[in-house]
Design a protein around this motif. Structure first.
Motif: not given
Length: 293
Positions: A53-54, A57-58, A61, A183, A187, A191
């Motif tokens: 997930e992170l 997302l990065w 972004s 974002y 994030g 989470r």
């Protein structure tokens, strides 16, 4: 000499005050799009394995930041040399926003089948999952590009009569908020359930504060995403309607006796409905592709 220095400081303070004031106005104008951006990206960044997930997302972004780097110089050049185009794109963008809002309402009211999430399938290989992940990241970045254009143009429309330097400071700040702020919140949202699970595991019993707070985070996640979707849809219609009433002369005196928020909502719905009918009509006229046997 000293008096000149203090006069310069006074001018800088006044300028910063003006920038802060106009930034506040521009932020209010773009709040609807930021809300929709938040809702869309929360949906786009969810549905992956927890470990991915992170990183996903990065990746989105970074794509969003690149979008802003491309859009901002083009927007400032347009403002400097063809400022009337800002209003044209603003109104066209409003029709797109209205269409997007009405389309969401249409999809909610009219039953239609939805494909099962890819990550729910157990028979997929690692390569297939990564391929799906890349495709979803590209889709999210493309959606972000469209929303970024709308955010920048709406922000630019609030300061279009100011100096170019003033425009650059205000609009660039809004663009930064649209990336870092949105974002950052996304994030946290994606989470929420993982943080909730950790708090539940850390709790000594099933009656403590950490247990109930963690359970609340887990249960709240789907409701938060749904709530953001509803707020984002309403915001799209209100922002679009507000642009119509402010920039289309023909609508200035129409429905002036009712509250502004209701007026904007009505115009947003009408504009979106017209666009939806146009899109549906064009699709109906186009030849349908034959399904392969």
């Amino acid at each position: 000499m000293a008096s000149g220095f203090f006069a310069l400081l006074d001018d800088i303070a006044a300028l910063m005050d003006d920038v802060a004031s106009m930034t506040k106005v521009a932020t209010k104008k773009t709040a609807g799009i930021l809300g929709d951006d938040l809702a869309v990206n929360a949906e786009k960044a969810s549905g992956f394995r927890a470990s991915r997930e992170l990183p996903v997302l990065w990746a989105i972004s970074k794509g969003s930041l690149l979008n802003k780097i491309i859009i901002l110089p083009l927007a400032f050049l347009m403002s400097a040399f063809v400022p009337w185009m800002v209003i044209v794109i603003l109104v066209l963008g409003a029709f797109y926003l209205a269409y997007e809002g009405v389309e969401k309402i249409y999809e909610f009211l009219v039953p239609h089948s939805k494909p099962a999430p890819i990550v729910a399938k157990k028979d997929l290989t690692e390569e297939e999952l990564l391929s799906h992940e890349k495709a979803k990241i590209k889709s999210a970045i493309f959606t972000d590009f469209i929303l970024s254009v709308e955010i920048v143009i709406i922000a630019l429309g609030t300061v279009v009569n100011e100096s170019l330097g003033f425009q650059i400071v205000v609009v660039s700040f809004i663009a930064l908020i649209a990336t870092v702020g949105v974002y950052g919140i996304v994030g946290f949202i994606v989470r929420m359930d993982d943080m909730g699970y950790k708090l539940v595991k850390l709790s000594d019993d099933e009656k403590g504060f950490r247990y109930y707070f963690g359970l609340g985070l887990i249960n709240a996640l789907p409701w938060v995403i749904k709530g953001l979707g509803i707020i984002g849809t309403m915001a799209l219609l209100l922002v679009a309607g507000g642009i119509f009433t402010h920039y289309l002369d023909i609508l200035h005196n129409v429905l002036k006796g009712i509250p502004a928020i209701l007026r904007d909502l009505i115009f947003g719905l009408i504009g979106g409905l017209l666009c939806l009918l146009l899109v549906k009509g064009v699709k109906a006229l186009l030849p349908k592709k034959k399904k392969k046997l």
